[in-house]
Design a protein around this motif. Structure first.
Motif, short mmCIF file in Angstrom:
data_model
loop_
_atom_site.label_atom_id
_atom_site.label_comp_id
_atom_site.label_asym_id
_atom_site.label_seq_id
_atom_site.Cartn_x
_atom_site.Cartn_y
_atom_site.Cartn_z
N PRO A 129 0.81 -1.23 0.00
CA PRO A 129 0.00 0.00 0.00
C PRO A 129 0.83 1.27 0.00
N VAL A 130 0.14 2.37 -0.25
CA VAL A 130 0.74 3.69 -0.10
C VAL A 130 0.70 4.06 1.38
N PRO A 131 1.83 4.47 1.98
CA PRO A 131 1.82 4.81 3.40
C PRO A 131 1.08 6.11 3.66
N ASP A 132 0.86 6.42 4.92
CA ASP A 132 0.20 7.66 5.32
C ASP A 132 1.05 8.86 4.85
N LEU A 133 0.38 9.82 4.23
CA LEU A 133 1.08 10.98 3.67
C LEU A 133 0.68 12.28 4.38
#
Length: 991
Positions: A129-133
């Motif tokens: 997944p895309v991590p928290d941004l």
């Protein structure tokens, strides 16, 4: 403060901390260690401990000497990116690693890059997944597109990025979601790329509030509903991409406001209405609206668009003429308006600037002549105007355009010759001119067009001789010149065209003998020389060809027909040649060739009469015995009361009664069109499978092929119940002669008057279909990992290879599918169910040659135009099985759309790397997806539309062996019996 203290403070202000510089140097050196580059000149060559870090290639520092930018895009880098470490560079503002081959999971270490303004990790091979941004509040530019990211995108993280200018997250494997509303608050966005990002639902009207957008790309998603009128508020748009969704309705009122729009693509949707809203978009460069339901005319204003170079409107319902000035202003590139209802003349000046590559206008109602201007269009690669009402001559220059790879002017009203200009057509691969009124001699210069693969001149008025130099076309695979006025002999040089597989010269005035050299063509599949004036004998070399079609009828041929051609499949192939004869008695009736026997006429007459008498008596005896047995049948029927004939093909460990006693409902394990299948457990523990085939339907069943002596047809099979008898005989004949580890073993057949039994080995894991799509088999649920799927693919391929190449006469299965690939307890495959099998050149019965054999989803496209097929049809079906193994999908799925199958679906996904990777079954682990794609490539080759373009099964096996999954090795140290240490390796399974 003392003087010394003040001096120390001043030095600290003037010079950066040496310890801080040392930390940043260590971070960069660790980064260089973590990554590798395949470039001959590594970008890390300057990254040495004794060099100033601000001199490192790709590194930029601020005035204080702190790193603010790392840009290593397009450096052929691989490895895992240590984001946790990189984000310790506190002054970092730009991090760019786009267009590399980085992999691994993006960690939450990005949260430390709080000052980041530019982040580019696009076009890599990450997973997860895309991590928290949410901590990247200063971010202006975010590029994560085409990086194989998955899971749910953290759309909520975007709300804090109030200054975001560019958001590019398309071409990933995100979970499906509606259009994210968080994006609508990013008022400074000017670039939004969300194509192929699993976005569904409707486009929200509030998108009209993003007035700074210059690029909006939402293609390849599952968007529905109408295009909102508010999109007309985006007056700064330069590009609008909406293709391949499920959008409906008309082009919205207000679209005319997008006067800066240059690129507009809304193709492959369900849009309708007219194109009037587009007539104001004078800056359009590319307009693509193909495969919709647009109607009405093409706006006349399009002819005045000064920048337009691409126009693609095919497969709509457009009417009327095209603007005659269309494409005359700019360096026009291509037009495709095929499959509409357009009329009028072809615009003459689309190649006025000399840059046009494709002119595609087939299947309309265009009239008039082909403009002569296109004869000078040297850049043209594709010229297709077939299925129109064009008249006049084809401009001579078109025949010889040097870049052209296809000329398709078929089915028009064209006249005149093919000119000698064709000598210059060095790139021409396909020449289609059929169904016109073209005439004259075929120029011998055609042999100089050495790239020709297919020629179709049929149904014209060509005359004269076929050029003797045709044999110089070494790539020619298809030659159709039927229904013309060609005369003279067939060139012997055609035997040099080693790629030739399809020849049709019927309905001409050809004379002379058939060249024996034709029989030496290795891939010849179809030969039609009928309705000519050919003479002499049929060359014996034709016996070596494996033809799906042979037609030599209605000529002046004489002499004996070669023995191997005297089969039922070619029954009508020699009609209308009264001079032909047969040297032996065969099923097909021909005049007997003059005998060399010295028997007297009376003796021959006596022998013939004797033979006829014996045959007559035997027939009467057979009828009597048959009627006698019918009379003796009892009203109540059971298998054991019939008289059975056992024919064994190996040493049997069971008796006839053991089999008959097991044919009962509780042992039924399957049903098919040709019979029921039962599982038989013998007292010795051995298990068998028995197929019970009724030749005329079970007694008492009014749906059977016989009821009270009346012959009926089967609506399911489309042929009489006699066909089941033929299927049984075909399966017995085929299987009894086959011995291969990957073909199901037939132990024996047990036949009676009304039904037949085939006794096979029992395969406990059921069929490949069960394991892939049902998760069950005879032995319970089994999850097929990639290693098992690969072994099934290779084993089944070897079985088919044996049928095609290892038997004395090639066997075409004709119903290859995953349910006919059975699996033993070790998941080793067996090819099964030969009810439709055909041994080449021996089984050509009328029913079998005209039966559409196979199963929907697996049937090769050539069944649509020819019922006589060859081994390449099995190859196509096997390609479908390979696609099932790779994708986990059935051949027909609702998600493929109406009238589409898995082959079309796979083809439609071959656009981006992310979409291709998305074809692989989610049950296959990420590290093995590349291995699966190797097999998918083979499947695509196997399912080529043209049989000649498909590989043989022998080639398929070789390719599969080359695609064997990588074997990972585990290495460890172990002591032997003497206590001495030794290095030991063993395969380690990748999970």
């Amino acid at each position: 403060m003392s003087t010394a203290g003040l001096l120390c403070l001043l030095l600290c202000l003037l010079f950066p901390s040496s310890s801080s510089s040392a930390d940043e140097l260590e971070i960069l050196l660790n980064l260089a260690t973590a990554l590798q580059s395949s470039l001959s000149s590594s970008p890390f060559a300057s990254w040495t401990p004794d060099s100033p870090l601000c001199s490192f290639a790709g590194v930029t520092c601020n005035s204080n000497g702190s790193v603010i930018e790392i840009d290593l895009s397009s450096k052929h880098l691989s490895g895992e990116l240590p984001l946790d470490s990189i984000c310790q560079l506190r002054s970092l503002e730009k991090l760019a690693f786009g267009y590399n081959s980085l992999h691994g999971i993006l960690s939450n270490g990005l949260s430390g890059c709080t000052g980041l303004r530019y982040l580019d990790l696009a076009n890599n091979q990450f997973n997860g997944p895309v991590p928290d941004l949410s901590t990247l509040v200063e971010l202006r530019y975010l590029y994560l597109n085409n990086s194989v990211l998955s899971g749910t995108f953290p759309w909520g993280s975007l709300t804090a990025m109030t200054n975001l200018v560019t958001l590019s997250v398309g071409d990933n494997l995100f979970d499906s979601s509606p259009f994210p509303e968080q994006i609508l608050s990013l008022r400074h966005l000017n670039w939004l790329y969300m194509s192929n990002s699993s976005i569904g639902g409707e486009i929200p009207p509030a998108i009209g509030g993003l007035t700074e957008l210059i690029n909006l790309e939402l293609s390849d998603n599952t968007l529905t509903g109408e295009i909102p009128p508010e999109i007309g508020n985006l007056t700064n748009l330069w590009q609008l991409e909406l293709y391949n969704n499920s959008l409906t309705g008309r082009l919205p009122v207000g679209l005319r406001n997008l006067t800066k729009l240059e690129l507009f693509d809304a193709s492959m949707n369900n849009l309708n209405g007219d194109l009037s809203e587009l007539r104001f978009l004078t800056n359009l460069v590319s307009l693509q609206l193909f495969m919709n339901g647009f109607s009405g005319g093409v706006p006349a204003e399009f002819g005045e668009f000064r920048k337009l170079v691409n126009l693609s409107l095919y497969t709509n319902m457009l009417t009327g003429p095209l603007p005659q000035k269309l494409g005359s202003w700019a360096e026009f590139d291509f037009i495709d308006v095929s499959e509409n209802f357009l009329t009028g003349p072809i615009p003459p000046d689309m190649c006025k600037q000399g840059k046009m590559k494709e002119l595609l206008m087939l299947q309309n109602g265009f009239t008039g002549e082909i403009p002569a201007t296109y004869g000078d269009c040297k850049t043209l690669k594709r010229f297709r105007v077939s299925n129109n009402s064009l008249s006049g001559s084809v401009p001579g220059g078109i025949w010889g355009l040097p870049s052209l790879n296809i000329i398709d002017v078929a089915t028009n009203r064209l006249e005149g010759p093919i000119t000698a200009d064709i000598a210059n057509a060095r790139s021409l691969g396909q020449l289609f001119v059929s169904n016109n009124q073209l005439s004259g001699h075929l120029p011998h210069e055609i042999s100089m067009a050495g790239s020709l693969v297919a020629i179709d001149l049929s149904h014209n008025k060509f005359s004269g001789e076929i050029p003797s130099t045709m044999g110089e076309l070494k790539k020619l695979g298809s030659l159709n010149i039927d229904n013309n006025k060609f005369s003279g002999s067939i060139p012997d040089g055609l035997g040099s065209c080693t790629s030739l597989s399809d020849v049709n010269m019927a309905q001409n005035f050809l004379s002379g003998e058939i060249p024996p050299s034709i029989g030496s063509l290795p891939v010849m599949n179809s030969l039609n020389l009928s309705n000519n004036k050919l003479s002499g004998q049929i060359p014996s070399t034709l016996s070596s060809l494996r033809l799906s079609l042979l037609d030599l009828s209605h000529n002046l041929l004489t002499g004996p027909i070669p023995h191997s051609l005297l089969v039922e499949a070619y029954k009508g192939s020699f009609a209308g040649n009264p001079g032909l004869c047969s040297s032996e008695a065969v099923a097909i009736t021909f005049r007997r060739c003059p005998s060399t026997s010295h028997l007297s006429k009376n003796t021959r007459t006596f022998i013939i009469c004797l033979i006829v008498g014996i045959v007559f008596l035997m027939t009467l005896l057979g009828i009597f015995l048959y009627m006698h047995r019918k009379e003796e049948k009892r009203e109540n029927y059971s298998l054991k009361e019939e008289s059975w004939d056992v024919k064994s093909f190996s040493v049997l460990s069971f008796t006839e009664d053991e089999i008959l006693n097991s044919i009962k409902p509780e042992n039924l394990i399957g049903k098919g069109a040709s019979g029921n299948v039962y599982k038989v457990a013998l007292p010795n523990g051995k298990e068998l499978a028995v197929k019970h085939i009724w030749r005329s339907g079970p007694p008492g069943d009014r749906r059977s092929g016989y009821w009270k002596g009346r012959r009926m047809s089967s609506p399911m099979l489309g042929r009489s119940a006699y066909g089941k008898s033929r299927e049984f005989e075909s399966e017995v004949e085929t299987l009894s002669s086959i011995r291969h580890v990957n073909v199901v073993k037939l132990y024996c057949s047990i036949t009676s008057e009304d039904s037949s039994l085939l006794v096979y080995e029992y395969l406990p894991k059921g069929s490949l279909w069960d394991q892939l799509h049902m998760g069950v088999g005879g032995g319970g649920k089994t999850e097929l990992d990639w290693d098992a799927r690969y072994e099934v693919a290779l084993g089944a391929a070897k079985g088919l290879e044996y049928l095609h190449h290892g038997c004395e006469r090639p066997v075409i299965h004709r119903d290859v599918k995953s349910s006919n690939i059975l699996l033993d307890e070790f998941l080793k495959p067996r090819i099964a169910d030969f009810g439709l099998a055909k041994i080449v050149q021996t089984d050509g019965s009328k029913d079998s040659t005209h039966l559409i054999a196979g199963t929907h989803g697996y049937i090769a496209p050539e069944y649509g135009y020819s019922s006589k097929v060859n081994e390449k049809s099995d190859v196509y079906s096997f390609g479908v099985v390979l696609m099932e193994l790779v994708t986990g999908k059935r051949p027909i799925e609702p998600e493929f759309g109406e009238k589409n199958d898995i082959v079309n679906w796979v083809s439609s996904q071959l656009k981006t790397r992310a979409r291709v990777l998305g074809l692989v079954d989610s049950r296959i682990p990420d590290p093995l997806r590349e291995e699966a794609l190797k097999v998918l490539k083979i499947a695509i080759l196997c399912t080529a539309a043209l049989p000649a373009q498909r590989p043989t099964m022998r080639s398929v096996v070789q390719m599969l062996e080359g695609a064997e999954p990588c074997k990972f090795v585990r290495v460890f140290i172990e002591k032997d019996d003497s206590g001495k240490a030794a290095l030991v390796t063993e395969p380690a399974k990748l999970t």
